[in-house]
Design a protein around this motif. Structure first.
Motif: not given
Length: 386
Positions: A331-347
């Motif tokens: 599963g993936i949970v990302e956090n971002g204040s203006w442009g969330p990018t964590a999920a993309r990198t994890i994937k």
């Protein structure tokens, strides 16, 4: 000398290193590490590996005590890594008439580590070769990439002893109060874990042997319930999960992502499932790698950072990739204040791993966890626990 009894004719001469803080420069070992070495006393004597140079004086004293005035006839080098062959140069200077037993790669690698070795007799062995010491016969079995290319293990036929090189080792001195499964699991996945196929090959060879004692190069000598240890290695090397549960690894900058991770764990536990939560910025990363392989599901929960993912999470993903992490639901949970990018990198990282199923939905939190985020976390918990 450490009071470890192997058999009447096989003597332990290893050393315990309690001053080391990081094994191989990266793995915390709060209870130290052992550099195991053994001597077989027979018509001919055989020394099984040396010890790290950090402990060479103690190791040489142990060897001299056990030999009781005799000279070693053979030195068997199962593994050339410096924690096991680091005292080889000093040994061959002290006992220049000893015949050194190894495979072709053994001697090439010894020359790489030791610039000016004196001339010594070499006994080059290959798969299945034997060496008689009198009542004891050594059989040599190649084990490449468990976890270096030159590795071999040695089986002593008369007493059923497997000198298993790094196989079946664990962190911690043998007399430390450590659970074997826990520290052997951490040791296995962080050091040998990439080479599951090669470990499986070695286990197939070992299954044809009547093994009564396992003498690894780290940790305790194993004499009872050997099927437990071989069973763990069979499981770990197959990349199958050991326990049912959800491992939630998070990387949080200001604590908001941590709150989301804890909330998800709460929701998973409410569904009757086990959830284990780890802060990647503060944990022992080798423990996190161990738990990723231990449980059947994993959640990557991270803040976005510099157009990618917060670096503790990226470090974790790099380590998992290097150990060929596979065959899990994620599963993936990302956090971002203006442009969330964590999920993309994890994937992107997960896309390069084998047999990873990404559970939906991917949850995106904006800055801080809010009540409006709970339904998405509920949905992810349902997907993970279905």
């Amino acid at each position: 000398m450490k009071d470890i009894f192997v058999t009447d004719s096989v003597k332990y001469i290893g050393t315990y290193d309690r001053s080391i803080d990081l094994f191989e420069g990266q793995y915390p070992v709060p209870n130290g590490i052992s550099y195991n070495s053994y001597v077989i006393i027979d018509e001919k004597t055989a020394v099984m590996d040396t010890a790290d140079k950090r402990c060479s004086d103690e190791w040489l004293a142990n060897l001299e005590s056990v030999l009781s005035g005799r000279k070693p006839d053979y030195m068997v080098v199962n593994h050339v890594e410096p924690d096991h062959a680091g005292s080889f140069g000093l040994f061959i200077e002290k006992y220049p008439d000893t015949a050194v037993v190894g495979n072709a790669k053994t001697f090439t690698m010894l020359e790489n580590f030791f610039e000016k070795l004196p001339e010594f007799k070499r006994v080059v062995v290959k798969e299945g070769d034997t060496l008689s010491l009198g009542n004891h016969t050594l059989k040599f079995i190649t084990a490449p990439m468990v976890h270096w290319p030159e590795v071999m293990v040695t089986y002593e036929e008369s007493e059923g002893i497997l000198f298993s090189a790094d196989g079946f080792g664990r962190f911690g001195a043998p007399d430390s109060d450590e659970d074997w499964d826990c520290e052997a699991r951490r040791y296995y996945f962080n050091i040998v874990g990439k080479y599951g196929m090669q470990v499986q090959s070695l286990l197939r060879k070992a299954s044809a042997l009547d093994i009564k004692i396992i003498c690894p190069l780290h940790g305790p000598v194993l004499k009872e319930e050997l099927s437990h240890y071989t069973g763990k290695y069979a499981l770990w090397s197959s990349y199958a999960p050991e326990d049912k549960g959800v491992f939630i690894a998070y990387a949080s900058i200001h604590g908001n992502t941590a709150k989301a991770a804890e909330k998800l764990a709460e929701l998973i536990r409410a569904r009757g499932e086990k959830a284990v939560v780890t802060d990647l910025a503060r944990c022992d990363m080798s423990e996190a790698v161990e738990d990723a392989f231990r449980y059947d599901r994993i959640v990557f929960c991270a803040s976005s950072y510099d157009g990618g993912v917060f670096l503790p999470m990226e470090n974790f993903l790099v380590k998992l990739s290097s150990k060929t992490f596979r065959s899990r639901t994620a599963g993936i949970v990302e956090n971002g204040s203006w442009g969330p990018t964590a999920a993309r990198t994890i994937k992107e990282y997960l896309g390069n791993m084998k047999d990873i199923t990404v559970a939906e939905p991917t949850v995106t939190i904006r800055s801080a966890l809010k009540e409006t985020d709970i339904p998405a976390l509920e949905a992810l918990a349902d997907a993970l626990c279905s």
